[in-house]
Design a protein around this motif. Structure first.
Motif, PDB file in Angstrom:
ATOM      1  N   LEU A  11       0.851  -1.182   0.000  1.00 25.82           N
ATOM      2  CA  LEU A  11       0.000   0.000   0.000  1.00 25.82           C
ATOM      3  C   LEU A  11       0.891   1.237   0.000  1.00 25.82           C
ATOM      4  O   LEU A  11       1.693   1.420   0.915  1.00 25.82           O
ATOM      5  N   THR A  13       0.712   5.419  -0.313  1.00 24.75           N
ATOM      6  CA  THR A  13      -0.276   6.482  -0.225  1.00 24.75           C
ATOM      7  C   THR A  13       0.379   7.781   0.235  1.00 24.75           C
ATOM      8  O   THR A  13       1.536   7.796   0.673  1.00 24.75           O
ATOM      9  N   ASN A  17      -3.851  10.873   4.018  1.00 27.42           N
ATOM     10  CA  ASN A  17      -4.916   9.986   3.545  1.00 27.42           C
ATOM     11  C   ASN A  17      -5.360   9.020   4.636  1.00 27.42           C
ATOM     12  O   ASN A  17      -4.699   8.844   5.658  1.00 27.42           O
ATOM     13  N   LYS A  19      -6.509   4.962   5.190  1.00 32.25           N
ATOM     14  CA  LYS A  19      -6.422   3.655   4.528  1.00 32.25           C
ATOM     15  C   LYS A  19      -6.796   2.546   5.500  1.00 32.25           C
ATOM     16  O   LYS A  19      -6.748   2.721   6.718  1.00 32.25           O
ATOM     17  N   SER A  20      -7.155   1.412   4.915  1.00 31.20           N
ATOM     18  CA  SER A  20      -7.515   0.243   5.726  1.00 31.20           C
ATOM     19  C   SER A  20      -6.745  -0.986   5.274  1.00 31.20           C
ATOM     20  O   SER A  20      -6.432  -1.137   4.088  1.00 31.20           O
ATOM     21  N   HIS A  77      -7.947   0.322  10.465  1.00 31.35           N
ATOM     22  CA  HIS A  77      -8.151   1.546   9.717  1.00 31.35           C
ATOM     23  C   HIS A  77      -7.234   2.621  10.282  1.00 31.35           C
ATOM     24  O   HIS A  77      -7.125   2.770  11.497  1.00 31.35           O
TER      25      HIS A  77
END
Lengths: 115, 113
Positions: A11, A13, A17, A19-20, A77
């Motif tokens: 992941l 990002t 942000n 994100k999970s 999360h």
């Protein structure tokens, strides 16, 4: 058959942000965990859940919120991502909460990179 | 606070030799210890455990030794193989703290052919 599976595996990002990361175990275990592994390989527990109930919250910032919809799932999360959140996050499960062994079954990790 | 740690960050051994990985802990109340192995790109995997009422426990090619007097435990790997190359962690389980498993710093074992 993957015993403890995490998604996504990677992941990338931007800062700020949300994100999970999802985790599922098909071992029938009652207890699930989230661990964070930093760049120096240091593994630190974040949370543990037993049968959907939060047991350990290891002074993790409020931006991190675990959720366990059932005992086979424990999602993580993260809000307002920061550079320091970059790490590999491991989900794990174990069959017993107390009185058992120290054998945790780990997933393969989710590598989070915050730019 | 309590800590579990390893003496050396890396260990290089010749294939076929025996490996010894050492670990020190500071919590005198610790009574259950575990060794984990983490291969590249994978999660840690349980190797062997030992309770404080024992000073030695053997598995397949691995032996864990516990010295409570000096708060030290070690993992011995016999006839080290290339597949043993990994990061090794010692950990202790604190029953009183909701069975929290605390890992020490990892040590990399590198096996030379």
């Amino acid at each position: 058959d993957t015993a403890v599976s995490q998604t996504p595996k990677y992941l990338v990002t931007q800062m700020g942000n949300d994100k999970s990361i999802k985790c599922e175990q098909n071992l029938g275990h009652d207890t699930m965990y989230w661990y964070k592994q930093d760049s120096k390989k240091f593994l630190k527990i974040m949370f543990s859940y037993n049968n959907k109930e939060l047991i350990i919250n290891e002074t993790v910032p409020n931006r991190f919120s675990p959720k366990s919809p059932d005992k086979a799932h424990l999602n993580l999360h993260i809000n307002s991502l920061e550079l320091g959140d970059s790490a590999v996050y491991f989900c794990a499960s174990s069959p017993m909460f107390t009185g058992g062994t120290g054998e945790l079954f780990f997933g393969e990790g989710s590598r989070l990179t915050v730019l | 606070g309590e800590s579990v740690g390893l003496h050396l960050p890396t260990l290089s051994v010749q294939e076929g030799d025996n490996s010894i990985i050492n670990c020190a802990y500071s919590n005198s109340a610790s009574d259950y210890f575990i060794w984990y192995k983490q291969e590249s790109g994978k999660g840690p995997q349980f190797i062997i455990d030992i309770r404080s009422n024992m000073d030695k426990r053997q598995g397949q090619r691995v032996t864990v030794l516990l010295n409570k007097t000096v708060k030290h435990l070690s993992l011995q790997i016999a006839a080290t193989q290339p597949g043993d190359s990994a990061v090794y962690f010692c950990a202790d389980l604190d029953w009183r703290a909701n069975s929290k498993l605390t890992f020490g710093k990892g040590i990399t074992l590198s096996v030379r052919p």
